[in-house]
Enzyme design. Structure first.
Site, PDB file in Angstrom:
ATOM      1  N   MET A  21       9.891  34.924  34.366  1.00 50.49           N
ATOM      2  CA  MET A  21      10.165  34.825  35.806  1.00 50.49           C
ATOM      3  C   MET A  21       9.266  33.793  36.488  1.00 50.49           C
ATOM      4  SD  MET A  21      10.055  37.807  38.715  1.00 50.49           S
ATOM      5  CE  MET A  21      11.229  38.847  37.874  1.00 50.49           C
ATOM      6  N   TYR A  55       8.548  36.545  25.805  1.00 51.78           N
ATOM      7  CA  TYR A  55       9.480  37.678  25.650  1.00 51.78           C
ATOM      8  C   TYR A  55      10.433  37.442  24.485  1.00 51.78           C
ATOM      9  CZ  TYR A  55       8.134  39.569  30.205  1.00 51.78           C
ATOM     10  OH  TYR A  55       7.458  40.114  31.264  1.00 51.78           O
ATOM     11  N   ARG A  74      41.749  24.330  46.550  1.00 55.70           N
ATOM     12  CA  ARG A  74      40.576  25.056  47.011  1.00 55.70           C
ATOM     13  C   ARG A  74      40.726  25.185  48.516  1.00 55.70           C
ATOM     14  NH1 ARG A  74      34.534  22.783  46.012  1.00 55.70           N
ATOM     15  NH2 ARG A  74      35.237  21.470  47.730  1.00 55.70           N
ATOM     16  N   LYS A 127      25.051  19.805  52.771  1.00 54.24           N
ATOM     17  CA  LYS A 127      25.232  21.267  52.724  1.00 54.24           C
ATOM     18  C   LYS A 127      24.210  21.883  51.779  1.00 54.24           C
ATOM     19  CE  LYS A 127      28.699  20.449  49.204  1.00 54.24           C
ATOM     20  NZ  LYS A 127      30.076  19.979  49.013  1.00 54.24           N
TER      21      LYS A 127
HETATM   22  C1  LIG Z   1      30.165  18.720  48.539  1.00 50.68           C
HETATM   23  C2  LIG Z   1      31.262  17.829  48.949  1.00 50.68           C
HETATM   24  C3  LIG Z   1      31.157  16.439  48.771  1.00 50.68           C
HETATM   25  C4  LIG Z   1      30.050  15.798  47.989  1.00 50.68           C
HETATM   26  O1  LIG Z   1      30.332  15.928  46.611  1.00 50.68           O
HETATM   27  P1  LIG Z   1      29.361  15.380  45.463  1.00 50.68           P
HETATM   28  O2  LIG Z   1      30.119  15.663  44.219  1.00 50.68           O
HETATM   29  O3  LIG Z   1      28.110  16.174  45.558  1.00 50.68           O
HETATM   30  O4  LIG Z   1      29.146  13.933  45.714  1.00 50.68           O
HETATM   31  C5  LIG Z   1      32.163  15.664  49.298  1.00 50.68           C
HETATM   32  N1  LIG Z   1      33.221  16.210  49.941  1.00 50.68           N
HETATM   33  C6  LIG Z   1      33.370  17.537  50.096  1.00 50.68           C
HETATM   34  C7  LIG Z   1      34.558  18.062  50.793  1.00 50.68           C
HETATM   35  C8  LIG Z   1      32.395  18.391  49.594  1.00 50.68           C
HETATM   36  O5  LIG Z   1      32.546  19.709  49.737  1.00 50.68           O
END
Ligand SMILES: *Cc1c(COP(=O)(O)O)cnc(C)c1O
Length: 342
Positions: A290, A242, A128, A34
């Site tokens: 930046m 800065y 979540r 992702k």
């Molecule tokens: C992003 C994610 C993972 C991977 O987690 P990491 O901590 O990056 O290894 C696994 N399972 C779900 C459901 C996730 O959203």
């Protein structure tokens, strides 16, 4: 067009990290790709890991699934956020399967794609995404490929880990699925009790070290280099950058580098980050701008305009320097880099 900053991504390191995680888990490992492969490139990562033997890939949204394009034969893609009210078309046009997270999503999937395989997320304590263990009656008549849960505190020694494990075991014994899966990168380090049939590492594939058990086994993947725009001497008593937060106590040699917070080198590195010229460490002087930073180069006086230096972007170390998580360090890397896969 010449780009004055470069991200070098080590394909072999990603493959070796995946192999270590799979060996450690003792079951097949998938890959979370992702957020465009944690900012490094989802397509390239998927391709490298497919070559290594990985067959299960995870993105968050249908837009990410579409951007990835078709995966090679035998590879499965899961959309972790499931099917929302606006997702009627995309899932039907895609070969990816959703991971259903709510009763509403379960109902929607039964309606739009009856009998078609899906994954399901069970919330065992992170609160979540996912169905609560009390909601599993809703799962009848679903063809569940993989039943998932996700750990809230796997990177720490927290009693919630075992509580989630016990709750997931109970749900797994009551819900029929082809496979069961719980562990992310940190979860793999917790031990094989957490492996079930499939693990879902993300961070550690890309060089993140989620827990000390992985220390020394996970190879760094992304290397950040920036070109020197200007060499200068900061006279004793004058400041640099800065806010004039760095003041030279003596004449100080500095190299001004082509990287800044717009590239994901965020202000947490101000006066705390470092770069390397060969074996010499060059400290960041004052605030990150930046598009620019200054590094002290008294240790490497021969450095010139147009030469390159490597930023210390080893994730555990850069995380300590900047106060950013290893996840943030990867996913904030900007679009101005020349990206090289080696
Ligand atoms: C992003 C994610 C993972 C991977 O987690 P990491 O901590 O990056 O290894 C696994 N399972 C779900 C459901 C996730 O959203």
């Amino acid at each position: 067009m010449h780009r004055p900053l470069r991200l070098t991504i080590d394909r072999t390191a990603i493959q070796e990290n995946w192999r270590w995680l799979q060996d450690r888990a003792g079951v097949p490992a998938g890959a979370a790709i992702k957020a465009d492969g944690y900012g490094l490139g989802a397509r390239e990562t998927a391709q490298a890991l497919y070559q290594a033997g990985c067959r299960d890939f995870f993105v968050s949204t249908w837009a990410e699934a579409e951007a990835l394009g078709p995966l090679p034969l035998g590879a499965g893609l899961v959309v972790l956020h499931g099917v929302g009210p606006a997702d009627a078309e995309a899932p039907l046009a895609s070969t990816a399967r959703p991971c259903l997270n709510t009763i509403e999503q379960v109902g929607r999937w039964k309606e739009i794609a009856p009998g078609r395989p899906c994954d399901v997320m069970i919330d065992t304590g992170i609160n979540r995404l996912g169905l609560r263990p009390t909601e599993i009656e809703a799962l009848d008549r679903l063809a569940i490929d993989t039943l998932h849960s996700h750990l809230a505190c796997a990177d720490e020694d927290d009693p919630l880990n075992e509580m989630q494990l016990e709750r997931f075991r109970a749900v797994a014994s009551a819900v029929t699925a082809k496979r069961y899966s719980m562990a992310n990168s940190a979860g793999i380090c917790l031990g094989r009790d957490y492996s079930f049939d499939l693990v879902r590492p993300g961070l550690a594939l890309y060089g993140g070290v989620p827990r000390e058990e992985a220390d020394g086994h996970i190879r760094s993947v992304a290397r950040v280099d920036a070109e020197i725009v200007q060499r200068r001497t900061i006279p004793a008593g004058e400041s640099c950058g800065y806010g004039a937060t760095f003041v030279a106590t003596e004449d100080t040699e500095a190299a001004i580098l082509n990287i800044g917070y717009a590239d994901g080198y965020l202000r947490g590195f101000s006066s705390r980050g470092s770069a390397f010229a060969g074996e010499f460490a060059l400290p960041v002087l004052g605030r990150v701008s930046m598009d620019l930073i200054a590094v002290g180069c008294d240790a490497a006086p021969g450095l010139k305009e147009g030469e390159w230096v490597e930023l210390d972007y080893d994730l555990p170390s850069a995380s300590k320097q900047s106060g950013l998580s290893q996840y943030e360090l990867l996913t904030t890397l900007g679009s101005r880099f020349e990206r090289r896969w080696v």
